[in-house]
Write a protein that holds these residues in place. Structure first.
Motif, mmCIF file in Angstrom:
data_model
loop_
_atom_site.group_PDB
_atom_site.id
_atom_site.type_symbol
_atom_site.label_atom_id
_atom_site.label_comp_id
_atom_site.label_asym_id
_atom_site.label_seq_id
_atom_site.Cartn_x
_atom_site.Cartn_y
_atom_site.Cartn_z
ATOM 1 N N ASP A 1 0.810 -1.216 0.000
ATOM 2 C CA ASP A 1 0.000 0.000 0.000
ATOM 3 C C ASP A 1 0.841 1.264 0.000
ATOM 4 O OD1 ASP A 1 -2.369 -1.487 0.124
ATOM 5 O OD2 ASP A 1 -2.185 -1.693 2.296
ATOM 6 N N GLN A 2 2.154 1.105 0.132
ATOM 7 C CA GLN A 2 3.022 2.286 0.129
ATOM 8 C C GLN A 2 3.155 2.809 -1.303
ATOM 9 O OE1 GLN A 2 4.282 3.955 2.531
ATOM 10 N NE2 GLN A 2 5.722 5.305 1.496
ATOM 11 N N PRO A 3 2.743 4.039 -1.567
ATOM 12 C CA PRO A 3 2.860 4.548 -2.944
ATOM 13 C C PRO A 3 4.308 4.730 -3.353
ATOM 14 C CG PRO A 3 2.222 6.302 -1.427
ATOM 15 C CD PRO A 3 2.190 5.018 -0.639
ATOM 16 N N ARG A 4 4.600 4.402 -4.591
ATOM 17 C CA ARG A 4 5.939 4.621 -5.102
ATOM 18 C C ARG A 4 6.152 6.099 -5.357
ATOM 19 N NH1 ARG A 4 8.475 0.018 -6.156
ATOM 20 N NH2 ARG A 4 7.265 -1.892 -6.372
ATOM 21 N N THR A 5 7.399 6.526 -5.278
ATOM 22 C CA THR A 5 7.703 7.945 -5.371
ATOM 23 C C THR A 5 8.229 8.296 -6.751
ATOM 24 O OG1 THR A 5 10.022 7.753 -4.737
ATOM 25 C CG2 THR A 5 8.419 7.803 -2.945
ATOM 26 N N ASP A 6 8.393 9.586 -6.985
ATOM 27 C CA ASP A 6 8.925 10.036 -8.267
ATOM 28 C C ASP A 6 10.382 9.627 -8.452
ATOM 29 O OD1 ASP A 6 6.532 11.167 -8.949
ATOM 30 O OD2 ASP A 6 7.045 13.152 -8.208
ATOM 31 N N ASN A 7 11.059 9.232 -7.378
ATOM 32 C CA ASN A 7 12.470 8.859 -7.463
ATOM 33 C C ASN A 7 12.670 7.347 -7.449
ATOM 34 O OD1 ASN A 7 13.570 11.388 -7.724
ATOM 35 N ND2 ASN A 7 13.760 11.713 -5.528
ATOM 36 N N ASP A 8 11.630 6.619 -7.794
ATOM 37 C CA ASP A 8 11.751 5.163 -7.848
ATOM 38 C C ASP A 8 12.296 4.760 -9.217
ATOM 39 O OD1 ASP A 8 11.575 2.466 -7.483
ATOM 40 O OD2 ASP A 8 9.417 2.364 -7.710
ATOM 41 N N TRP A 9 13.623 4.887 -9.380
ATOM 42 C CA TRP A 9 14.277 4.579 -10.648
ATOM 43 C C TRP A 9 14.847 3.170 -10.619
ATOM 44 C CZ3 TRP A 9 13.790 7.767 -14.702
ATOM 45 C CH2 TRP A 9 13.398 9.094 -14.450
ATOM 46 N N PHE A 10 14.675 2.449 -11.715
ATOM 47 C CA PHE A 10 15.121 1.057 -11.803
ATOM 48 C C PHE A 10 15.943 0.870 -13.069
ATOM 49 C CE2 PHE A 10 14.829 -3.494 -12.473
ATOM 50 C CZ PHE A 10 14.920 -3.990 -11.186
ATOM 51 N N ASN A 11 17.086 0.203 -12.929
ATOM 52 C CA ASN A 11 17.970 -0.037 -14.067
ATOM 53 C C ASN A 11 17.385 -1.117 -14.976
ATOM 54 O OD1 ASN A 11 21.218 -1.537 -14.574
ATOM 55 N ND2 ASN A 11 20.224 0.048 -15.754
ATOM 56 N N VAL A 12 17.032 -0.753 -16.201
ATOM 57 C CA VAL A 12 16.442 -1.714 -17.127
ATOM 58 C C VAL A 12 17.424 -2.214 -18.167
ATOM 59 C CG1 VAL A 12 14.098 -0.846 -16.851
ATOM 60 C CG2 VAL A 12 15.569 0.156 -18.602
ATOM 61 N N ALA A 13 18.574 -1.549 -18.328
ATOM 62 C CA ALA A 13 19.521 -1.995 -19.362
ATOM 63 C C ALA A 13 20.908 -1.457 -19.092
ATOM 64 C CB ALA A 13 19.058 -1.534 -20.756
ATOM 65 N N LEU A 14 21.907 -2.284 -19.390
ATOM 66 C CA LEU A 14 23.289 -1.849 -19.544
ATOM 67 C C LEU A 14 23.600 -2.073 -21.023
ATOM 68 C CD1 LEU A 14 24.970 -3.415 -16.380
ATOM 69 C CD2 LEU A 14 24.162 -1.084 -16.700
#
Length: 351
Positions: free
Chosen positions: A289-302
């Motif tokens: 239930d914790q909302p994700r924030t605008d700074n929730d960045w995830f590495n999708v590719a190298l």
């Protein structure tokens, strides 16, 4: 412990493409960079087109709109709806996508949700780039999860039985693999935390990278294997008390790059990646239930060119130059789904 986890990896072939010398007697047309564009293919059928030279997103579309009539890939009834299982995923083999030849293969389903028995029908779809025009469709059968494909002896793509999949055999301790090299994650004996190592298939040896202890405010980072399997990127996180039995997981913005010699080769501090991600209880379970924030960045590719590509799962991207190019061999892992939009399938192309 690590040697048994890499028994299958040691036997994988290492790709070694030859380098040719260009003739100087006559001018030749410039060769397009086959890795200039990155198509991020999400499991809900969304495709984002990224220009890796300009380091920007240049477009987005739904594969359902380009998969014929009736659509071979199910369309979402409205934005934000999560399908009951992956709708579209690029085929990843050691010869990659053949995207340099202008085609890409996608395993896809025309069904949004599975049948009562939990299975969905899947097809192998071939698209022509750069327009993503459907060229061919072949039925694969019904499965309870997205099937993994491999090259058969005649060169065609065929469904690979799970019990014969080396990825499935290594999944318990392997995080990802590329070009015969495997990223291993293991629990630290008698301690809280984890260790990371690279199993180098061609050299038949294991190299210890680092230990990440879970003590105080430290928690293990996110680890990502680079194409070619000789570098690993760690995105560091920390845990901060919030009170009332909650702790906040926060990305520090620090990135550490480790090489196949076990040494840390780069450290970057990227303020744009730092910030709170989510909250969790003291029992270490994530709070849904914790909302994700605008700074929730995830590495999708190298990328082969040495970029770390991050997304906020809302269609926005950041491109971080690591100062280290990588090989072009694709990275695979045991996960086939992308329900949270954190790990799309990757397709590189010249256009």
């Amino acid at each position: 412990m690590h040697r048994s986890a890499t028994a299958s990896a040691i036997g994988l072939a290492l790709l070694c493409p030859g380098l040719g010398m260009a003739e100087t007697a006559a001018p030749t047309a410039p060769v397009q960079n086959p890795h200039r564009y990155l198509y991020a293919v999400y499991c809900n059928g969304t495709v984002d087109r990224l220009d890796l030279v300009q380091q920007t997103k240049t477009g987005s579309f739904q594969l359902s709109e380009r998969s014929g009539k009736p659509a071979a890939i199910a369309a979402l009834p409205r934005p934000g709806v999560r399908p009951g299982g992956c709708l579209a995923r690029p085929v990843v083999t050691q010869d990659a996508q053949d995207s340099s030849d202008g085609v890409v293969n996608i395993v896809a389903s025309s069904r949004l949700d599975p049948d009562a028995d939990g299975r969905k029908p899947y097809q192998l779809l071939t698209f022509a780039l750069p327009g993503w025009t459907l060229q061919q469709a072949r039925n694969l059968g019904s499965f309870d999860a997205l099937p993994r494909l491999a090259r058969a002896a005649d060169g065609t793509l065929a469904v690979q039985p799970q019990d014969k999949d080396p990825a499935a055999a290594m999944a318990a301790q392997a995080q990802a693999w590329s070009a015969g090299n495997v990223l291993l994650i293991y629990a630290l004996p008698g301690q809280r935390g984890m260790g990371a190592a690279l199993a180098l298939g061609a050299e038949a040896r294991i190299v210890h990278l680092a230990e990440f202890r879970s003590g105080g405010n430290d928690i293990p980072p996110d680890l990502h294997l680079a194409p070619g399997g000789r570098f690993v990127l760690a995105s560091l996180k920390r845990s901060i008390p919030l009170g009332e039995d909650l702790r906040k997981v926060e990305a520090t913005g620090e990135l550490r790059l480790y090489g196949a010699d076990g040494r840390q080769t780069r450290v970057l501090n990227q303020a744009s990646l730092a910030g709170s991600v989510l909250a969790r209880s003291l029992s270490r379970t994530l709070d849904p239930d914790q909302p994700r924030t605008d700074n929730d960045w995830f590495n999708v590719a190298l990328t082969p060119g040495g970029l770390a590509v991050f997304t906020d799962r809302r269609g926005n991207y950041q491109f971080i130059a690591l100062g280290q190019p990588f090989d072009s061999d694709p990275v695979t892992d045991d996960a086939q789904d992308d329900a949270d939009g954190a790990r799309p399938g990757l397709v590189y192309a010249a256009r």
